[in-house]
Design an enzyme around this catalytic site. Structure first.
Site, PDB file in Angstrom:
ATOM      1  N   CYS A  83     -33.257  42.093 -49.785  1.00  0.00           N
ATOM      2  CA  CYS A  83     -33.255  41.100 -51.110  1.00  0.00           C
ATOM      3  C   CYS A  83     -32.249  42.041 -52.072  1.00  0.00           C
ATOM      4  CB  CYS A  83     -34.661  41.343 -51.871  1.00  0.00           C
ATOM      5  SG  CYS A  83     -35.899  41.011 -50.683  1.00  0.00           S
ATOM      6  N   CYS A 206     -46.422  36.921 -57.891  1.00  0.00           N
ATOM      7  CA  CYS A 206     -45.564  36.819 -56.802  1.00  0.00           C
ATOM      8  C   CYS A 206     -44.329  35.863 -57.106  1.00  0.00           C
ATOM      9  CB  CYS A 206     -46.047  36.317 -55.508  1.00  0.00           C
ATOM     10  SG  CYS A 206     -47.618  37.299 -55.070  1.00  0.00           S
ATOM     11  N   ILE A 209     -40.706  31.362 -52.865  1.00  0.00           N
ATOM     12  CA  ILE A 209     -39.697  31.264 -51.749  1.00  0.00           C
ATOM     13  C   ILE A 209     -38.759  30.045 -52.352  1.00  0.00           C
ATOM     14  CG2 ILE A 209     -39.448  30.212 -49.458  1.00  0.00           C
ATOM     15  CD1 ILE A 209     -41.014  32.735 -49.538  1.00  0.00           C
ATOM     16  N   LYS A 328     -39.485  35.813 -60.721  1.00  0.00           N
ATOM     17  CA  LYS A 328     -40.882  35.180 -61.189  1.00  0.00           C
ATOM     18  C   LYS A 328     -40.530  33.762 -61.253  1.00  0.00           C
ATOM     19  CE  LYS A 328     -45.136  34.769 -61.061  1.00  0.00           C
ATOM     20  NZ  LYS A 328     -44.622  33.492 -60.553  1.00  0.00           N
ATOM     21  N   HIS A 332     -36.545  33.340 -56.294  1.00  0.00           N
ATOM     22  CA  HIS A 332     -35.895  34.269 -55.654  1.00  0.00           C
ATOM     23  C   HIS A 332     -35.452  34.321 -54.265  1.00  0.00           C
ATOM     24  CE1 HIS A 332     -35.459  38.440 -54.171  1.00  0.00           C
ATOM     25  NE2 HIS A 332     -36.643  38.738 -53.669  1.00  0.00           N
TER      26      HIS A 332
END
Lengths: 386, 131
Positions: A83, A206, A209, A328, A332
């Site tokens: 990442c 989280c 995607i 968030k 991401h």
């Protein structure tokens, strides 16, 4: 070493972009950056991408993206650090310009994550962890950060509401970012009651995607002046690694690669955290932003959660974090994230952040922190208005 | 999943074999070729102790495909009596009763089934000591 500036930024709308291909996502952002910089060609290009192979079955990005960018025989490369691939692309391009090897370099990032199922994405992302000693036992990325969260809660008394306050703040900021994947506000109650993924982390702890790309153009300060662009100078670049497996670390509540990368960037810039006006950091999970804020030295160990809850990291706070909405809310797309951070930092330093999220008092100095895996690699950069 | 990949890890997964640095005493699990603490390259093979305590844990509800039948399941990091830390599932207990500091024993268990051919992978799991 030569002084290097960011003179162009480009980023498309991030999200589930079913209508655009992997290559078009990247080229679109790259062209935006080229147009913004006002350059007519590139000397070189470096692309951050975690795993085009697992997400769309496509490697050899250097050839494909240079080809579709329409610059014949362009020297291009793809770099990978999970990442943190985008942050690594930024540093690689910075070194290339600073060294005198190339004058105008594009640093880009791209990831196309929604052409696989959720299970396929979980598998691809888990390749950033230790396959034989973490993933083998059923660990997932939310699971690894959950292990850090429980350790942090046990040691420092960090609470559920403190975690939630990070998500609420980032969605508030992201609601003003036209490129954000989820540009809407959420409440503490909504986070607290969202579906459990890996206790104590819930779905709204989280990052999502995401499909997306971003690009920046780096050149020398001398060329930047001739282009007539605002000079956003790179004054510090720090890079560090840590153990691949979380359980190999002496302390589960800090991120040592972040601490070391920050130290190296600060030493190079001749600055301390007190000189920084705001930061974009790697909030892949709410607990990550809290621990990163402590490992960077913004807050004392164990105080990051309290500070977030008090609003210290909000747009009006003492140290704004993730004005873009962070991973968030903004999304991401793993390989693009580090470059997306650079786009926001440059917008803020130019005074161009949209829809009321522009920081007051003309921020001059910013930090960006991008990490791979459970913190096994980290890039920290410090940018300043020249 | 090729069997060779499972076979290579058998000394660690079946027998908890670790490498102890003969210079500084650092214990590497899995074994390494060079000591990250002192740089020495000589190790002796030791067996890890089978008891320790939970340092942190999580209950995973959104699981990878080979674990979906087991969800929710707990994964934790335990510190063994000799200071070595490792990750494994916490088995044989109600996940609500797991606590940081809880004492566990390492037991040999089936960990996962790979793909449609169903190659079984065995290894270690943590089991609460009071069970």
């Amino acid at each position: 070493m030569r002084d290097v500036a960011v003179v162009g930024i480009g980023m498309n709308k991030w999200g589930e972009i079913w209508t655009k291909s992997f290559r078009d996502l990247f080229v679109e952002a790259a062209l935006m950056a080229i147009d913004d910089a006002g350059v007519d060609t590139l000397d070189s290009m470096t692309i951050g991408c975690m795993t085009g192979g697992l997400f769309v079955g496509q490697e050899h990005l250097a050839s494909m993206m240079a080809d579709y960018l329409g610059i014949k025989n362009l020297p291009a490369s793809r770099v990978e650090s999970a990442c943190a691939s985008g942050g690594l692309a930024f540093r690689t391009a910075y070194i290339e310009v600073a060294s005198g090897m190339s004058d105008i370099v594009l640093a880009g990032g791209v990831e196309k994550m929604t052409d696989v199922s959720g299970d396929g994405a979980t598998y691809a992302l888990a390749t950033a962890a230790d396959q034989e000693y973490e993933v083998f036992h059923g660990a997932t990325f939310p699971g690894l950060y959950a292990l850090m969260a429980v350790a942090h809660m046990e040691k420092y008394g960090t609470t559920r509401d403190m975690l939630s306050s990070v998500a609420v703040k980032n969605h508030h900021n992201g609601s003003m970012n036209p490129n954000a994947q989820y540009p809407f506000k959420i409440s503490i109650e909504e986070v607290n009651n969202s579906v459990m993924v890996a206790s104590p982390l819930r779905i709204l702890d989280c990052s999502p995607i995401t499909d997306g790309a971003a690009a920046v153009i780096l050149t020398t300060v001398d060329i930047a002046r001739k282009l007539g662009k605002p000079i956003i100078k790179i004054i510090g670049s720090g890079h560090a690694t840590d153990t691949i497996a979380l359980h190999s670390r002496k302390d589960l509540t800090t991120l040592d690669a972040t601490r070391m990368a920050a130290k190296r960037a600060f030493d190079m810039a001749g600055k301390t955290i007190k000189d920084i006006d705001f930061a974009e950091v790697h909030d892949c999970f709410t607990i990550a932003e809290i621990i990163v804020s402590e490992s960077l030295g913004v807050f004392a160990p164990g105080k990051g959660g309290v500070a977030a809850q008090k609003g210290e990291t909000g747009l009006e706070g003492s140290f704004p974090i993730n004005t873009s909405g962070g991973l968030k809310s903004k999304g991401h797309p793993v390989g693009a994230t580090g470059i997306g951070q650079a786009v926001e930092v440059v917008k803020q330093l130019r005074g161009e952040a949209e829809n009321g999220r522009q920081l007051k008092n003309n921020p001059k100095t910013a930090l960006m922190q991008n990490m791979g895996g459970s913190g096994g690699s980290t890039l920290v950069h410090i940018l300043e208005v020249a | 999943m090729f069997p060779s990949r499972i076979w290579r890890e058998k000394a660690q997964r079946y027998r908890l074999e670790a490498g102890k640095c003969t210079t500084c005493g650092y214990i590497a699990f899995p074994p390494r070729l060079i000591c990250p603490e002192c740089g020495a390259r000589e190790f002796e093979t030791i067996t890890l102790p089978d008891t320790g305590k939970i340092l942190t844990y999580t209950v995973i509800r959104v699981a990878p495909s080979q674990f979906t039948d087991e969800a929710p399941y707990a994964v934790g990091i335990a510190e063994l009596t000799n200071g070595v830390k490792l990750m494994a599932q916490i088995a044989d207990c109600e996940v609500e009763k797991i606590k940081v500091g809880m004492e566990v024993v390492i037991e040999f268990r089936r960990v996962q089934t790979h793909g449609s051919h169903g190659v079984l992978s065995y290894g270690y799991k943590f089991v609460p000591k009071w069970y």
